[in-house]
Design a protein around this motif. Structure first.
Motif, PDB file in Angstrom:
ATOM      1  N   HIS A  49     102.750 -70.009  30.921  1.00  0.00           N
ATOM      2  CA  HIS A  49     101.879 -70.447  32.006  1.00  0.00           C
ATOM      3  C   HIS A  49     102.464 -71.751  32.543  1.00  0.00           C
ATOM      4  CE1 HIS A  49      98.119 -70.599  34.224  1.00  0.00           C
ATOM      5  NE2 HIS A  49      98.017 -71.883  33.925  1.00  0.00           N
TER       6      HIS A  49
ATOM      7  N   ASP B 132     103.232 -75.409  33.405  1.00  0.00           N
ATOM      8  CA  ASP B 132     103.006 -76.668  32.670  1.00  0.00           C
ATOM      9  C   ASP B 132     102.951 -76.522  31.150  1.00  0.00           C
ATOM     10  OD1 ASP B 132     103.111 -78.311  34.808  1.00  0.00           O
ATOM     11  OD2 ASP B 132     100.944 -78.472  35.085  1.00  0.00           O
ATOM     12  N   HIS B 133     103.208 -75.335  30.645  1.00  0.00           N
ATOM     13  CA  HIS B 133     103.199 -75.195  29.193  1.00  0.00           C
ATOM     14  C   HIS B 133     104.525 -75.625  28.555  1.00  0.00           C
ATOM     15  CE1 HIS B 133      99.376 -72.582  28.475  1.00  0.00           C
ATOM     16  NE2 HIS B 133      99.179 -73.581  29.314  1.00  0.00           N
TER      17      HIS B 133
ATOM     18  N   ASP C  37     101.317 -73.550  25.231  1.00  0.00           N
ATOM     19  CA  ASP C  37     100.955 -74.942  24.956  1.00  0.00           C
ATOM     20  C   ASP C  37      99.882 -74.940  23.854  1.00  0.00           C
ATOM     21  OD1 ASP C  37      99.750 -77.450  24.987  1.00  0.00           O
ATOM     22  OD2 ASP C  37     100.016 -77.704  27.149  1.00  0.00           O
TER      23      ASP C  37
ATOM     24  N   THR D 182      98.011 -77.113  22.811  1.00  0.00           N
ATOM     25  CA  THR D 182      96.787 -77.875  23.069  1.00  0.00           C
ATOM     26  C   THR D 182      95.881 -77.117  24.043  1.00  0.00           C
ATOM     27  OG1 THR D 182      97.609 -79.098  24.997  1.00  0.00           O
ATOM     28  CG2 THR D 182      98.104 -80.029  22.830  1.00  0.00           C
ATOM     29  N   GLN D 183      96.412 -76.058  24.657  1.00  0.00           N
ATOM     30  CA  GLN D 183      95.671 -75.339  25.697  1.00  0.00           C
ATOM     31  C   GLN D 183      95.328 -73.896  25.331  1.00  0.00           C
ATOM     32  OE1 GLN D 183      94.771 -76.768  28.653  1.00  0.00           O
ATOM     33  NE2 GLN D 183      95.670 -78.696  27.965  1.00  0.00           N
TER      34      GLN D 183
ATOM     35  N   GLU E 183      96.791 -68.607  28.881  1.00  0.00           N
ATOM     36  CA  GLU E 183      96.206 -68.696  30.216  1.00  0.00           C
ATOM     37  C   GLU E 183      96.538 -67.434  31.013  1.00  0.00           C
ATOM     38  OE1 GLU E 183      94.308 -71.102  31.232  1.00  0.00           O
ATOM     39  OE2 GLU E 183      94.708 -72.710  29.791  1.00  0.00           O
TER      40      GLU E 183
ATOM     41  N   LYS F 234     104.330 -78.361  22.231  1.00  0.00           N
ATOM     42  CA  LYS F 234     103.579 -79.626  22.316  1.00  0.00           C
ATOM     43  C   LYS F 234     102.877 -79.988  21.011  1.00  0.00           C
ATOM     44  CE  LYS F 234     103.026 -79.114  27.308  1.00  0.00           C
ATOM     45  NZ  LYS F 234     102.306 -79.493  28.524  1.00  0.00           N
TER      46      LYS F 234
ATOM     47  N   SER G 299      96.937 -80.670  19.524  1.00  0.00           N
ATOM     48  CA  SER G 299      97.594 -79.415  19.175  1.00  0.00           C
ATOM     49  C   SER G 299      96.823 -78.691  18.067  1.00  0.00           C
ATOM     50  CB  SER G 299      99.023 -79.734  18.721  1.00  0.00           C
ATOM     51  OG  SER G 299      99.575 -78.623  18.068  1.00  0.00           O
TER      52      SER G 299
ATOM     53  N   ARG H 133      86.248 -68.409  25.624  1.00  0.00           N
ATOM     54  CA  ARG H 133      86.674 -68.168  26.997  1.00  0.00           C
ATOM     55  C   ARG H 133      86.470 -66.733  27.426  1.00  0.00           C
ATOM     56  NH1 ARG H 133      92.063 -70.571  28.665  1.00  0.00           N
ATOM     57  NH2 ARG H 133      92.761 -69.084  27.121  1.00  0.00           N
TER      58      ARG H 133
ATOM     59  N   TYR I  55      89.607 -75.746  35.196  1.00  0.00           N
ATOM     60  CA  TYR I  55      89.777 -75.056  33.916  1.00  0.00           C
ATOM     61  C   TYR I  55      90.074 -73.558  34.000  1.00  0.00           C
ATOM     62  CZ  TYR I  55      88.592 -79.139  31.159  1.00  0.00           C
ATOM     63  OH  TYR I  55      88.619 -80.368  30.573  1.00  0.00           O
TER      64      TYR I  55
ATOM     65  N   SER J 291      92.183 -70.164  35.138  1.00  0.00           N
ATOM     66  CA  SER J 291      93.495 -69.770  35.616  1.00  0.00           C
ATOM     67  C   SER J 291      93.384 -68.372  36.217  1.00  0.00           C
ATOM     68  CB  SER J 291      94.537 -69.853  34.516  1.00  0.00           C
ATOM     69  OG  SER J 291      94.134 -69.125  33.403  1.00  0.00           O
TER      70      SER J 291
END
Ligand code: GDP
Ligand code: MG
Length: 597
Positions: free
Chosen positions: A14, A16-17, A105, A107-108, A111, A134, A140, A440, A467, A469
């Motif tokens: 995704h 920015d990952h 990512d 931390t995310q 997506e 990350k 994380s 989610r 938030y 995607s």
């Protein structure tokens, strides 16, 4: 290089990952590039890509890696455009490699674009290596994200590699996993040449540079080649690989990825997905899955200053040299004068081209409302493709109209689900699926593309505070009650504001547009009616009252310089306006009037 010592891969992620940062680190760790030549985001070459974090052209780099067994391996990375507008290009790049790093990512989590891209990889039969990026960040959460990958994507994530593309942790393990877990390519050196045209770009010195993946056979300098889809033939001038700088080699064999130049004048002469073979000894069949790329979103581009028309033509022609999926033809609008009707793969593609014209060529543009391609079925049984709402045939001749639909996939935290459902419902969406992964939700909607092209993504981001995607694919055409709505300013139709709308939503859209325009058009010395109409019938109306006071009236005391300044300011503001009959309409009105909120 023997096939057993080649690995070809791509990176799916995704935005920015950390795809670009990871690619940089892989290049750096293997000394592919001298330390002094290393710069961030090495593979994203164009400025605009770097700023927006998107890659439009496929980029590739050949990495030499000495594995744990002491042997030299050649790793070819193809970095593909990561945005939905370019999904066909992505699918071809995926066919050119055997495996992918699935970067998430940590931390995310997963997506919408992670999913869209990973499905492409799975469709291309890729072996996948999950990489959790990350890990240097405190937020994380490796277990949660690994679990999510298993749950949502359905692949084993127990061997996922924890990585920090920032600090370099886990990079060596990633390189070794590529050698250990991805399959070597296969191919027959003695068979007739069969190579895939993966992408091409224009180089001012070399002409068109074509990125190829050899499936079978061997390609050498001086070879006469044939492009099987276009039928064109060329003599190969140069063969090489990207390190990532272009480096000439003698030949490319099965499993290898590299470039050729062959005095090809424009990118338009090459087709992504085409099969390259030898003119004399052709392969039996082209590679499957070729598709010509077809623009799906159209809009008019006009110079604000009509004397810049020739400069605009020049800019558009230059950009088209490097972009086979961007189409244009001259357009003459009653209101805007001469300009171009341009076709794009999607909204992002449109924005990129528009920004480049404004920035690199310094031409201010009026962009008319983006429109999708409608299929207009006439009473005589014929069908017309409608690229510009202004060209909609007389309603009495039309039998029915079909519009393109999409399948949209949206991932959103629970808290915002209600807002997302409402937004999709408001845009004539039909819910197809709703599932949960942890906290989610994943919703799938069938939506008209027309309702999405303009500001859907902006609205989605704003109702979900960033938030959600989103990802989509076009699924086909369907009939609906679609009509052309015209906007009349001072009783004159402004064709640049014409749009196709659903009949049930026409009044609402018409009222909203009239109100918006009333706020955007400055007052004149006379009163200006602003109306929305369908086939001559007015469905909404606003009136902009006449200006009463002189703008300088409040500059009492005769401060001459202040008065002058004010008038100058007014004049500068005028420059960005275009005259429609007797009325000046500011440039931004064309876009703003169409935004719904
Ligand atoms: P892409 O859109 O997937 O190509 O993502 P980028 O490589 O451009 O990375 C997006 C942002 O995340 C940039 O600001 C990177 O510096 C940052 N980033 C990437 N990898 C890491 C990482 O391992 N740790 C941290 N802290 N930041 C990272
Ligand atoms: Mg990137």
């Amino acid at each position: 290089t023997p096939l057993s010592h080649i690995r070809n891969f791509s990176i799916v992620a995704h935005i920015d990952h950390g795809k670009s940062t990871l690619a940089d680190r892989l290049i750096q760790m293997t000394d592919t590039v001298a330390e002094r030549d290393m710069k961030d985001q090495l593979l994203d070459s164009m400025d605009i890509e770097r700023e927006r974090g998107i890659t439009i052209k496929a980029n590739t780099v050949r990495i030499d890696y000495t594995a744990d067994d002491g042997q030299q391996y050649v790793l070819n990375l193809i970095d593909t455009p990561g945005h939905v507008d370019f999904s066909y290009e992505v699918s071809r790049s995926m066919r050119a490699v055997e495996g992918s790093l699935l970067v998430v990512d940590s931390t995310q989590g997963v997506e919408a674009q992670t999913l869209a891209n990973v499905y492409q990889a799975i469709e291309a039969d890729h072996e996948l290596i999950p990489v959790l990026n990350k890990i240097d960040l405190p937020a994380s959460d490796l277990d949660r994200v690994a679990e999510q990958i298993e749950e949502v994507i359905g692949i084993d994530a127990s061997g996922a590699i924890p990585v920090s593309a920032k600090t370099g942790q886990g990079i060596r393990e990633t390189l070794q996993a590529i050698v250990d877990h991805l399959p070597a390519p296969t191919g027959d050196r003695d068979a007739p040449l069969k190579a895939m045209l993966v992408d091409s770009k224009y180089d001012p010195y070399l002409g068109v540079v074509v990125l190829v993946r050899i499936m079978d056979g061997v390609l050498k300098k001086g070879d006469k080649i044939r492009m099987m889809q276009t039928g064109a033939t060329y003599g190969v001038d140069r063969i090489g690989v990207f390190r990532p700088a272009m480096t000439v080699v003698d030949e490319l064999g099965p499993g290898e990825i590299g470039f050729i130049t062959a005095s090809i004048k424009q990118v338009r002469d090459t087709r992504v997905g085409d099969t390259i073979t030898h003119e004399k000894k052709q392969c039996a069949e082209p590679l499957p899955g070729f598709k010509p790329s077809i623009p799906v979103v159209f809009c008019g581009l006009f110079p604000v200053d009509s004397s810049e028309f020739e400069s605009l033509r020049d800019a558009i022609e230059k950009l088209a040299l490097n972009d086979a999926s961007f189409s244009f033809e001259m357009e003459n609008s009653a209101a805007l004068g001469f300009g171009f009707r341009c076709g794009f793969l999607g909204l992002l593609h449109l924005e990129v081209i528009r920004d480049r014209i404004e920035r690199e060529y310094d031409i201010e543009l009026i962009t008319t409302a983006p429109s999708v391609v409608y299929h207009v079925y006439m009473k005589d049984g014929s069908m017309e493709e409608l690229h510009n709402p202004a060209d909609m045939p007389d309603l009495t001749l039309v039998d029915h109209v079909e519009e393109p639909r999409i399948k949209a996939t949206i991932l959103v935290p629970d808290d915002f689900l209600g807002d997302v459902l409402k937004l999709c419902q408001d845009r004539r969406g039909i819910q197809e699926d709703l599932t949960y992964a942890g906290s989610r939700a994943m919703v799938v909607y069938d939506l008209p593309l027309n309702e999405v092209v303009f500001d859907f993504y902006d609205r989605l981001k704003s109702v979900t505070k960033g938030y959600a995607s989103f990802d989509y694919e076009i699924t086909g055409y369907r009939q609906d009650n679609l009509v052309k709505m015209q906007l009349l300013v001072n009783d004159e139709p402004v064709d640049a504001l014409s749009m196709m709308v659903h009949r049930d939503r026409a009044e609402m859209r018409g009222r909203a547009m009239c109100e918006k325009l009333k706020g955007l058009i400055p007052r004149h010395m006379f009163k200006i009616p602003i109306q929305a109409a369908i086939g001559g019938k007015v469905i909404a109306r606003e009136t902009l009252s006449a200006m009463r006071k002189d703008v300088t009236a409040k500059c009492y005391g005769g401060d001459a310089t202040r008065k002058k300044k004010l008038l100058e300011k007014q004049k500068a503001g005028k420059k960005k306006m275009r005259q429609f009959g007797k009325v000046d309409i500011p440039q931004e009105a064309f876009i703003s009037a169409l935004k719904m909120d």
